[in-house]
Design an enzyme around this catalytic site. Structure first.
Site, mmCIF file in Angstrom:
data_model
loop_
_atom_site.group_PDB
_atom_site.id
_atom_site.type_symbol
_atom_site.label_atom_id
_atom_site.label_comp_id
_atom_site.label_asym_id
_atom_site.label_seq_id
_atom_site.Cartn_x
_atom_site.Cartn_y
_atom_site.Cartn_z
ATOM 1 C CD GLU A 83 -3.767 -4.308 -4.658
ATOM 2 O OE1 GLU A 83 -3.813 -4.076 -3.436
ATOM 3 O OE2 GLU A 83 -4.406 -3.633 -5.500
ATOM 4 C CG HIS B 143 -1.866 -0.992 -1.130
ATOM 5 N ND1 HIS B 143 -2.025 0.281 -0.640
ATOM 6 C CD2 HIS B 143 -2.479 -1.006 -2.348
ATOM 7 C CE1 HIS B 143 -2.718 1.016 -1.528
ATOM 8 N NE2 HIS B 143 -2.992 0.246 -2.574
ATOM 9 C CD GLU C 69 -4.157 3.732 -3.962
ATOM 10 O OE1 GLU C 69 -3.539 3.703 -5.036
ATOM 11 O OE2 GLU C 69 -4.700 2.736 -3.467
#
Ligand code: ZN
Length: 503
Positions: free
Chosen positions: A269, A272, A298
């Site tokens: 995460e 991201h 991704e």
């Protein structure tokens, strides 16, 4: 720029600036709903969130707005690059949605909502038959949406892929995944036949949430996550959300008997989040910050999670901290054992628990099934049998029930076409990792903790123009080549060959 174009552009931008306020509010409410809203407050808060997104929808679906998008698309030669990105976003979206009436939209939304509830019930009961009628209805909605798409593609499934990875086709994926199967099946056989023993006992030793939270904070600092522009919370399923241009939050989940899980979900995460945190301001100025494809996103999260996070040099970097934070769990565990433990290849049933290597098979199985469903070649009732056959074929494991089989993922309750992007991410990042290594001594930088140097390279080559470009143009700009699985497969061969002592 012609005066009329300028007028339309100003109108579009002003409308979107206003709509963005509702969008921002909706994100804040939804984040609160997922992380801290008390159970009894949820219904009312859900309604407030729905009101906000409805306002947003109305503002961007008036006749005047649609006309502006069409006019501007026709005069896109006069526009600057960010202006084009803004117009293209809505043009693409409207080709999909402009022939869907509000009544149709309402009916379709109801199907998807019911499908989610039925999926949840079916999963809890471990009984696919409770979900099958809803899944059939979801497939029909997807087919109806495809039939209503303007400028649709011939292969039905391509229209769905295009939503998450613009430009991606079934033909390209067939080739990529075909090569993966060809090279990975023999590799997996060798790994399974290898005598190598990898220790994993320590990974299930109990740890406290507090220790895991400490580790998470340490990792986020290490990665260069800016706490002045974000925070982290806990949820059942970890996610990242950019609420505003200076507010990118992540969540994680603490498993008291598997501390590795939270370590890698935070790094994933965190990846991201970095991608969004470093976004150029103009992405927000021109309202296309959400235009990065799922494959691009991704690729970044998996780059940090796997390529960096599961590398020997990264384990070298964090080993002392892991021992200090989890002293009981790490008692008597060497650095090499930790490295091998987080990279053990173990065919399993659940996608989200899969290791880096076998993960790809979980995606290929879902991809093959989606193709059959969308291209009308599968009987919905027969899907669990098909699912189990494919798990036996690719991974040599068989689910005991539907909950650990076909019902494990939520995705199909809202449609098809998303899964392949996870695997595309691996292929893209292996390609740009090879390019990065020509310029940087990556293992040396990681070992001394200079992740910011890697972030700077990522910013310059991978992040800066991602939202403006389709994935093919983007990856060709970075690497000079179109998508290929070869770099990823070479990377797996080298890494796992060394761990398992294969020739
Ligand atoms: Zn992700």
């Amino acid at each position: 720029m012609k005066a009329e174009t300028k007028k339309q552009l100003d109108y579009m931008k002003k409308t979107l600036d206003k709509a963005a306020v509702y969008d921002h509010a909706e994100h804040i409410i939804s984040f609160d709903l997922e992380t801290s809203c008390p159970p009894e407050g949820m219904e009312e808060q859900g309604e407030v969130a729905a009101f906000m997104s409805n306002q947003l929808f109305r503002m961007t679906h008036t006749k005047k707005f649609l006309e502006a998008v069409d006019d501007l698309y026709a005069s896109r030669k006069e526009l600057s690059e960010p202006e084009k990105a803004m117009v293209d976003r809505f043009y693409r979206e409207f080709n999909r949605t402009r022939d869907i009436t509000p009544a149709m939209d309402h009916r379709m939304t109801k199907v998807l909502k019911k499908s989610y509830v039925d999926w949840l019930k079916a999963k809890q009961a471990g009984d696919y038959s409770l979900f099958a009628p809803s899944l059939e209805a979801v497939r029909d909605v997807e087919m109806e949406k495809i039939s209503l798409t303007r400028k649709k593609k011939k292969v039905p499934y391509d229209n769905l892929l295009d939503i998450y990875e613009p430009g991606m086709t079934q033909k390209m994926l067939d080739e990529c995944f075909g090569t993966c199967v060809e090279r990975m099946v023999p590799m997996l056989e060798k790994i399974r036949a290898s005598k190598k023993v990898i220790r994993t006992d320590f990974m299930s030793r109990p740890v406290s949430d507090e220790a895991q939270a400490k580790m998470a904070t340490y990792l986020m600092h290490l990665m260069g996550y800016d706490f002045n522009r974000g925070m982290f919370g806990t949820t059942e399923h970890p996610f990242t959300d950019s609420l505003g241009r200076k507010d990118t939050r992540i969540t994680t989940n603490y498993d008291p008997n598997y501390f590795i899980s939270s370590i890698y979900s935070v790094i994933h995460e965190g990846g991201h989040a970095l991608f969004d945190m470093f976004a150029p301001e103009e992405e927000w100025d021109y309202h296309f910050h959400e235009e990065k494809s799922m494959g691009q996103h991704e690729s970044v999260s998996r780059f940090y999670e796997n390529v960096i996070g599961r590398s020997e040099s990264f384990i070298h970097l964090i080993y002392d901290k892991v021992c200090e934070t989890f002293p009981d769990a790490m008692k008597g565990v060497s650095m090499k054992e930790l490295y091998e433990g987080v990279n053990r290849v173990q065919p399993s049933l659940i996608r989200t628990d899969a290791d880096e290597f076998t993960y790809v098979f979980h995606i290929i199985i879902r991809y093959e099934m989606e193709k059959l469903i969308v291209n009308g070649k599968a009987d919905i009732k027969e899907l669990p049998r098909l699912w189990n056959e494919k798990y036996r074929e690719y991974l040599g494991v068989t689910p005991k029930n539907d909950a650990e089989g076909i019902l494990q993922d939520v995705h199909w309750s809202s449609g098809f076409g998303y899964f392949p992007t996870y695997a595309l991410g691996n292929m893209y990042n292996a390609m740009y990792y090879n390019r990065m290594k020509q310029e940087l001594d990556v293992p040396a930088l990681v070992e001394k903790g200079d992740i910011p140097a890697i972030n700077r390279w990522m910013q310059e080559h991978v992040w800066k123009r991602a939202a403006r470009l389709d994935s093919d143009t983007w990856i060709r700009e970075i690497t000079g080549r179109s998508l290929t699985p070869d770099d990823f497969l070479d990377y797996l061969e080298e890494k796992y060959g060394a761990i398992y002592g294969l020739d």
